[in-house]
Design a protein around this motif. Structure first.
Motif, PDB file in Angstrom:
ATOM      1  N   ARG A   1       0.748  -1.309   0.133  1.00  0.00           N
ATOM      2  CA  ARG A   1      -0.096  -0.070  -0.075  1.00  0.00           C
ATOM      3  C   ARG A   1       0.796   1.152  -0.164  1.00  0.00           C
ATOM      4  NH1 ARG A   1      -1.466   2.183   5.224  1.00  0.00           N
ATOM      5  NH2 ARG A   1      -0.309   0.945   7.028  1.00  0.00           N
TER       6      ARG A   1
ATOM      7  N   ALA B   1      -7.700   0.156   6.683  1.00  0.00           N
ATOM      8  CA  ALA B   1      -8.896  -0.371   6.580  1.00  0.00           C
ATOM      9  C   ALA B   1      -9.384  -0.355   4.969  1.00  0.00           C
ATOM     10  CB  ALA B   1     -10.004   0.252   7.302  1.00  0.00           C
ATOM     11  N   SER B   2      -8.903   0.724   4.199  1.00  0.00           N
ATOM     12  CA  SER B   2      -9.316   0.748   2.744  1.00  0.00           C
ATOM     13  C   SER B   2      -8.366  -0.159   1.964  1.00  0.00           C
ATOM     14  CB  SER B   2      -8.861   2.212   2.234  1.00  0.00           C
ATOM     15  OG  SER B   2      -9.582   3.239   2.977  1.00  0.00           O
TER      16      SER B   2
ATOM     17  N   VAL C   1      -7.489  -3.074   3.027  1.00  0.00           N
ATOM     18  CA  VAL C   1      -8.163  -4.552   3.122  1.00  0.00           C
ATOM     19  C   VAL C   1      -9.372  -4.806   2.310  1.00  0.00           C
ATOM     20  CG1 VAL C   1      -9.671  -5.867   4.700  1.00  0.00           C
ATOM     21  CG2 VAL C   1      -7.566  -4.916   5.575  1.00  0.00           C
ATOM     22  N   ASP C   2     -10.006  -3.584   2.099  1.00  0.00           N
ATOM     23  CA  ASP C   2     -11.370  -3.743   1.391  1.00  0.00           C
ATOM     24  C   ASP C   2     -10.971  -3.886  -0.279  1.00  0.00           C
ATOM     25  OD1 ASP C   2     -12.972  -3.222   3.545  1.00  0.00           O
ATOM     26  OD2 ASP C   2     -13.275  -0.982   2.789  1.00  0.00           O
ATOM     27  N   GLU C   3      -9.653  -3.435  -0.624  1.00  0.00           N
ATOM     28  CA  GLU C   3      -9.255  -3.187  -2.130  1.00  0.00           C
ATOM     29  C   GLU C   3      -8.660  -5.004  -2.318  1.00  0.00           C
ATOM     30  OE1 GLU C   3      -6.797  -0.060  -3.236  1.00  0.00           O
ATOM     31  OE2 GLU C   3      -8.536   1.136  -3.559  1.00  0.00           O
TER      32      GLU C   3
ATOM     33  N   THR D   1      -9.473  -7.659  -0.572  1.00  0.00           N
ATOM     34  CA  THR D   1     -10.456  -8.677  -0.569  1.00  0.00           C
ATOM     35  C   THR D   1     -11.306  -8.563  -2.100  1.00  0.00           C
ATOM     36  OG1 THR D   1     -11.938  -7.321   0.450  1.00  0.00           O
ATOM     37  CG2 THR D   1     -10.893  -8.934   1.958  1.00  0.00           C
ATOM     38  N   GLU D   2     -11.416  -7.407  -2.401  1.00  0.00           N
ATOM     39  CA  GLU D   2     -12.062  -7.128  -3.668  1.00  0.00           C
ATOM     40  C   GLU D   2     -11.208  -7.956  -4.950  1.00  0.00           C
ATOM     41  OE1 GLU D   2     -13.366  -3.579  -6.974  1.00  0.00           O
ATOM     42  OE2 GLU D   2     -12.640  -3.156  -4.836  1.00  0.00           O
TER      43      GLU D   2
ATOM     44  N   ASP E   1     -11.632 -11.723  -4.713  1.00  0.00           N
ATOM     45  CA  ASP E   1     -13.003 -12.020  -5.159  1.00  0.00           C
ATOM     46  C   ASP E   1     -13.066 -12.178  -6.645  1.00  0.00           C
ATOM     47  OD1 ASP E   1     -14.164 -12.014  -2.619  1.00  0.00           O
ATOM     48  OD2 ASP E   1     -15.034 -10.246  -2.671  1.00  0.00           O
TER      49      ASP E   1
ATOM     50  N   TYR F   1     -10.474 -15.496   3.338  1.00  0.00           N
ATOM     51  CA  TYR F   1      -9.696 -15.318   2.277  1.00  0.00           C
ATOM     52  C   TYR F   1      -8.415 -15.992   2.527  1.00  0.00           C
ATOM     53  CZ  TYR F   1     -12.719 -11.940   0.852  1.00  0.00           C
ATOM     54  OH  TYR F   1     -14.078 -10.957   0.665  1.00  0.00           O
TER      55      TYR F   1
END
Length: 356
Positions: free
Chosen positions: A112, A132-133, A135-137, A139-140, A143, A236
């Protein structure tokens, strides 16, 4: 203590040396990868840097493709893709395409950090990079690369039940898909220099590679933090146990004297970085303190950044790396060698592999 002998890997930032062209530096990347494969290295990690006059690894996935095409078996990994610089879908499409073309040979390291200066970061349209942001990216991205067994998997059950075959096209278009990489599910690593990245990796159950080659101060604490929060039951998780790698600066030569001579290039490179005076790799010098003039008042920062710098004969450096592997329970030891002459750089890796 690790039960299995750790693997050795190469980290390539694709440096350009004084007196060499950028085209030559990129050709030398391929030659180094081929040499590393013959020597038995497990992975070839390629970094991401932008706007650098020293490192030419701006288009990481493009370089990965070149190395994959020029080799036969070595795993090629991003070391790493700086995810806030890119849309996760675009990254998934790129690495997923490579993973489809070269099954079982692609791994994805994610970081990051900006990998560049603030002006270039703005030009990249860089997004928020807080944990936090991030982590979202991550996991996206995961997926997108995971198997997609049903077009209806993201729809509420009541909606899916009412969807007719005539609406399949609409359902498919309601969820972004990374084709052709969907289902390739390549191993993911988080690259970090602090406990923040370590905790992200651990909580997601992913591999963690610590950047001890440039941020040694927090490296051991980061490894311990990763292990302390590792969650093999995460949605994940790709392994039931921690997978830890660490990057170290390494210079190997037949004699200690030659290794120390060659290592003056790495010290000068770090001095240029901390002093904000970047440029191609300097030629080695017989003056072991010459780099101090480049660093100026920031010389102590160079010493600090090279706390894990292993220089010497193959046997000496191999023994030191084995000690680090046991101490940190490493699965993979990632070696970075800043050596001005490309042939001497390849020899450094070859000698280490023989001793390993």
């Amino acid at each position: 203590m690790s039960q299995a002998k750790p693997t050795l890997s190469v980290l390539d930032l694709v440096p350009v040396s004084q007196g060499r062209s950028r085209s030559q530096a990129l050709q030398e990347m391929v030659l180094l990868a081929q040499s590393a494969e013959r020597a038995g290295y497990a992975r070839y990690w390629l970094a991401e840097h932008h706007g650098s006059t020293t490192f030419l690894s701006s288009a990481t996935t493009v370089l990965m493709g070149q190395v994959l095409a020029a080799t036969e078996s070595i795993t090629v990994a991003s070391g790493g893709v700086m995810l806030p610089n890119h849309a996760p879908l675009v990254v998934a499409e790129a690495v997923g395409t490579l993973a489809t073309m070269y099954p079982g040979r692609v791994e994805v390291g994610l970081g990051r950090a900006p990998g560049t200066d603030p002006v270039t970061a703005r030009a990249l349209r860089r997004r928020e990079a807080d944990p936090a942001s991030f982590v979202d990216e991550v996991t996206e991205l995961a997926d997108y690369l995971a198997a997609n067994d049903s077009l209806f998997e993201t729809l509420p059950g009541s909606v899916a039940a009412q969807t007719s075959a005539h609406d399949v096209a609409w359902v498919a278009s309601s969820r972004a898909r990374a084709l052709p990489g969907e289902g390739t599910n390549p191993p993911l690593w988080i690259l970090g220099s602090s406990v923040n990245g370590a905790r992200v990796a651990g909580r997601l159950g992913l591999g963690f590679a610590v950047a001890a080659h440039f941020a040694p101060a927090q490296a051991e604490a980061a490894v311990m933090a990763y292990r302390s929060v590792f969650n093999g039951a995460s949605d994940y998780a790709q392994a039931s146990h921690p997978r830890t790698a660490a990057a170290f600066n390494v210079v190997v030569a037949p004699t200690d004297e030659e290794a120390q001579y060659l290592a003056t290039t790495a010290r000068a490179a770090n001095a240029r970085i901390v002093a904000g005076r970047p440029g191609p790799l300097d030629e080695p010098t017989s003056d072991p303190e010459a780099w101090r003039a480049l660093a100026g008042e920031r010389a102590s920062m160079v010493d600090d950044s090279l706390a894990y710098f292993f220089v010497g004969t193959p046997q000496r450096v191999a023994a030191q790396l084995h000690e680090m592997a046991q101490r940190w329970e490493l699965e993979d030891i990632i070696c970075l060698s800043f050596i001005h002459d490309a042939a001497a750089r390849r020899r450094s890796y070859e000698l280490l592999a023989q001793a390993w």
